[in-house]
Every structure is written in C-alpha cells, then in structure tokens.
Write a protein that holds these residues in place. Structure first.
Motif, PDB file in Angstrom:
ATOM      1  N   GLY A   1       2.555   3.838  -3.152  1.00  0.00           N
ATOM      2  CA  GLY A   1       3.635   4.501  -3.881  1.00  0.00           C
ATOM      3  C   GLY A   1       4.774   4.919  -2.961  1.00  0.00           C
TER       4      GLY A   1
ATOM      5  N   THR B   1       6.462   1.743  -1.589  1.00  0.00           N
ATOM      6  CA  THR B   1       7.258   1.067  -2.624  1.00  0.00           C
ATOM      7  C   THR B   1       8.569   1.809  -2.836  1.00  0.00           C
TER       8      THR B   1
ATOM      9  N   ARG C   1      -5.827  -3.969  -4.866  1.00  0.00           N
ATOM     10  CA  ARG C   1      -5.864  -2.527  -4.656  1.00  0.00           C
ATOM     11  C   ARG C   1      -4.555  -1.849  -5.060  1.00  0.00           C
ATOM     12  N   ASP C   2      -3.417  -2.490  -4.783  1.00  0.00           N
ATOM     13  CA  ASP C   2      -2.134  -1.795  -4.833  1.00  0.00           C
ATOM     14  C   ASP C   2      -1.243  -2.119  -6.026  1.00  0.00           C
ATOM     15  N   PHE C   3      -1.623  -3.069  -6.872  1.00  0.00           N
ATOM     16  CA  PHE C   3      -0.732  -3.498  -7.941  1.00  0.00           C
ATOM     17  C   PHE C   3      -0.334  -2.345  -8.869  1.00  0.00           C
ATOM     18  N   ALA C   4      -1.275  -1.561  -9.334  1.00  0.00           N
ATOM     19  CA  ALA C   4      -0.968  -0.473 -10.272  1.00  0.00           C
ATOM     20  C   ALA C   4      -0.064   0.578  -9.628  1.00  0.00           C
ATOM     21  N   GLY C   5      -0.362   0.960  -8.394  1.00  0.00           N
ATOM     22  CA  GLY C   5       0.465   1.949  -7.702  1.00  0.00           C
ATOM     23  C   GLY C   5       1.868   1.448  -7.449  1.00  0.00           C
TER      24      GLY C   5
ATOM     25  N   ASN D   1       3.412  -0.893  -9.272  1.00  0.00           N
ATOM     26  CA  ASN D   1       4.071  -1.027 -10.571  1.00  0.00           C
ATOM     27  C   ASN D   1       4.595   0.309 -11.086  1.00  0.00           C
ATOM     28  N   ALA D   2       3.848   1.382 -10.880  1.00  0.00           N
ATOM     29  CA  ALA D   2       4.251   2.710 -11.361  1.00  0.00           C
ATOM     30  C   ALA D   2       5.577   3.138 -10.738  1.00  0.00           C
TER      31      ALA D   2
ATOM     32  N   TYR E   1       7.801   0.993  -9.097  1.00  0.00           N
ATOM     33  CA  TYR E   1       8.792  -0.044  -9.419  1.00  0.00           C
ATOM     34  C   TYR E   1       9.450   0.237 -10.765  1.00  0.00           C
ATOM     35  N   GLU E   2       8.644   0.644 -11.732  1.00  0.00           N
ATOM     36  CA  GLU E   2       9.154   0.892 -13.083  1.00  0.00           C
ATOM     37  C   GLU E   2      10.109   2.081 -13.152  1.00  0.00           C
TER      38      GLU E   2
ATOM     39  N   THR F   1       4.833 -11.659  -8.216  1.00  0.00           N
ATOM     40  CA  THR F   1       4.127 -10.773  -7.294  1.00  0.00           C
ATOM     41  C   THR F   1       3.014 -11.575  -6.630  1.00  0.00           C
TER      42      THR F   1
END
Length: 127
Positions: A49, A52, A85-89, A91-92, A94-95, A107
């Motif tokens: 996070g 990003t 491991r990191d896609f959800a974090g 994406n949160a 990035y959005e 991605t």
C-alpha cells in the motif's frame, strides 16, 4: 513524428538511458514509476500500500509535468513483485487515484529488486 521529452524533478530521475515520459501523436507515454523518493532515491514504504501510493504519486507528477492527471490515462501496466500476495493491497490504493471509467490495465509479476511495484501509463493529451 514529433516526440517531446517530458521531465520533472518531482519524480525520480531515470536510472538509465530513458525519459520519464515522451509525448507523441496526441499521447503521453510514461516510463515505469517506482516507489522511490524523487530526491533521495530511497524506497518509500515497506508495504504494498505504501509503495503503491509512492509510485502513483510519482506517476501523478510525471503526468502533471504535461498538464495531465489520471483522468487522461487510458492504459496502465503494473508490475508486482508478488502478485498473489500484493494484488488486493495494490488495487485498494490504485483505486484511490483512478476513477470510472477505469483505464485499461495489465498487471504482471516481475522481478523488481528491492521494491514491490512499478507502474507506467499511456495518457491522451487533449487537443
């Protein structure tokens, strides 16, 4: 084809023979932006996070150097060190920067060395 070099001190200096961005034929093509501080070049943050957010802020600075923002972005490519491991974090965060209709995006998992994310974009330059 006319190509215009775009550069800002508000994003990290390129580490090799490439530009932060090039404007050509109505589009801006950015180099991959990483979570490195523009002045110290230290990696910013330890979590996906935090990193990003730093990479997106660097990307925002490059876009702004040509008078653009994330609403002009039509395509993004994202490199994650550990996608599973990191896609959800990722994406949160990035959005928070991009709004619907979202840019097209690819991605992928990539070896990135000592950081977790790198993001580049293609943006439309208004006529």
């Amino acid at each position: 084809m006319l190509r215009t070099h775009i550069s800002t001190t508000l994003a990290p200096v390129p580490a090799g023979p490439y530009s932060q961005a090039i404007a050509a034929n109505g589009f801006l093509f950015t180099a991959g932006q990483t979570p490195h501080h523009p002045v110290t070049e230290d990696t910013v943050g330890e979590t996906i996070g935090e990193q990003t957010r730093a990479a997106m802020e660097n990307l925002a600075a490059v876009l702004a150097a040509r008078g653009l923002d994330f609403s002009h972005v039509v395509k993004a490519t994202v490199h994650l060190q550990e996608p599973a491991r990191d896609f959800a974090g990722f994406n949160a965060v990035y959005e928070e920067f991009v709004k619907a209709p979202y840019p097209a995006r690819t991605t992928v998992g990539s070896f990135l060395g000592d950081f977790l994310v790198e993001i580049d974009a293609v943006a439309v330059i208004p006529a």
